[in-house]
Design an enzyme around this catalytic site. Sequence first.
Site, PDB file in Angstrom:
ATOM      1  N   HIS A  10      25.009  66.825 -28.558  1.00 43.89           N
ATOM      2  CA  HIS A  10      25.106  65.598 -29.348  1.00 43.89           C
ATOM      3  C   HIS A  10      26.187  65.718 -30.416  1.00 43.89           C
ATOM      4  O   HIS A  10      26.584  66.823 -30.788  1.00 43.89           O
ATOM      5  CB  HIS A  10      23.790  65.344 -30.105  1.00 43.89           C
ATOM      6  N   TYR A  38      17.388  67.166 -33.628  1.00 46.41           N
ATOM      7  CA  TYR A  38      18.014  68.291 -32.925  1.00 46.41           C
ATOM      8  C   TYR A  38      17.332  69.596 -33.296  1.00 46.41           C
ATOM      9  O   TYR A  38      16.790  69.744 -34.380  1.00 46.41           O
ATOM     10  CB  TYR A  38      19.503  68.406 -33.299  1.00 46.41           C
ATOM     11  N   HIS A 114      24.533  63.745 -24.405  1.00 47.09           N
ATOM     12  CA  HIS A 114      23.537  62.685 -24.582  1.00 47.09           C
ATOM     13  C   HIS A 114      23.882  61.501 -23.689  1.00 47.09           C
ATOM     14  O   HIS A 114      23.022  60.924 -23.036  1.00 47.09           O
ATOM     15  CB  HIS A 114      23.506  62.291 -26.059  1.00 47.09           C
ATOM     16  N   LYS A 122      25.722  55.260 -25.159  1.00 44.47           N
ATOM     17  CA  LYS A 122      26.378  55.846 -26.322  1.00 44.47           C
ATOM     18  C   LYS A 122      27.529  56.718 -25.837  1.00 44.47           C
ATOM     19  O   LYS A 122      27.502  57.201 -24.713  1.00 44.47           O
ATOM     20  CB  LYS A 122      25.413  56.747 -27.109  1.00 44.47           C
ATOM     21  N   CYS A 124      28.155  59.547 -27.326  1.00 42.76           N
ATOM     22  CA  CYS A 124      27.693  60.862 -27.767  1.00 42.76           C
ATOM     23  C   CYS A 124      27.654  61.882 -26.623  1.00 42.76           C
ATOM     24  O   CYS A 124      27.052  61.590 -25.589  1.00 42.76           O
ATOM     25  CB  CYS A 124      26.302  60.696 -28.384  1.00 42.76           C
TER      26      CYS A 124
END
Length: 136
Positions: A10, A38, A114, A122, A124
Amino acid sequence: MREIKYIAVHCTATPQTTSIDSIRNYWKTSLKWKMPGYHFIIKPDGEIVELLSIDQVSNGVAGYNSKTINICYIGGVDKNLKPIDNRTEAQKKSLLAKLTELKKKFPKAIIQGHRDFPKVAKACPCFNAKTEYEKL
């Protein structure tokens, strides 16, 4: 120990100057999370900070957290908050070292970003983690 199927990479999608305390505060006050997003977070200087033991479940990828270890670097956006891979060399080095360590412990785990999980819209972590770490 939990069964680990994924190691998710991430970015915080924040400026690199963002503090870990402010990220934690956002999770607690805005998102109402009891657990961190996380397991590990990597500061711009490369320092890896453990936020949660890997035997516990974090909040990194909805629907996958019970079988995932989540690792993140601080950054991932430019000054206009547009997605960008702005990992420092220290972050790249630390991320590679932590992923190598985790992959040895969980050799069957899939390392991916991610964004590579189903139904995630996203950018990410703002780079292709699947490709970058496929040889681990």
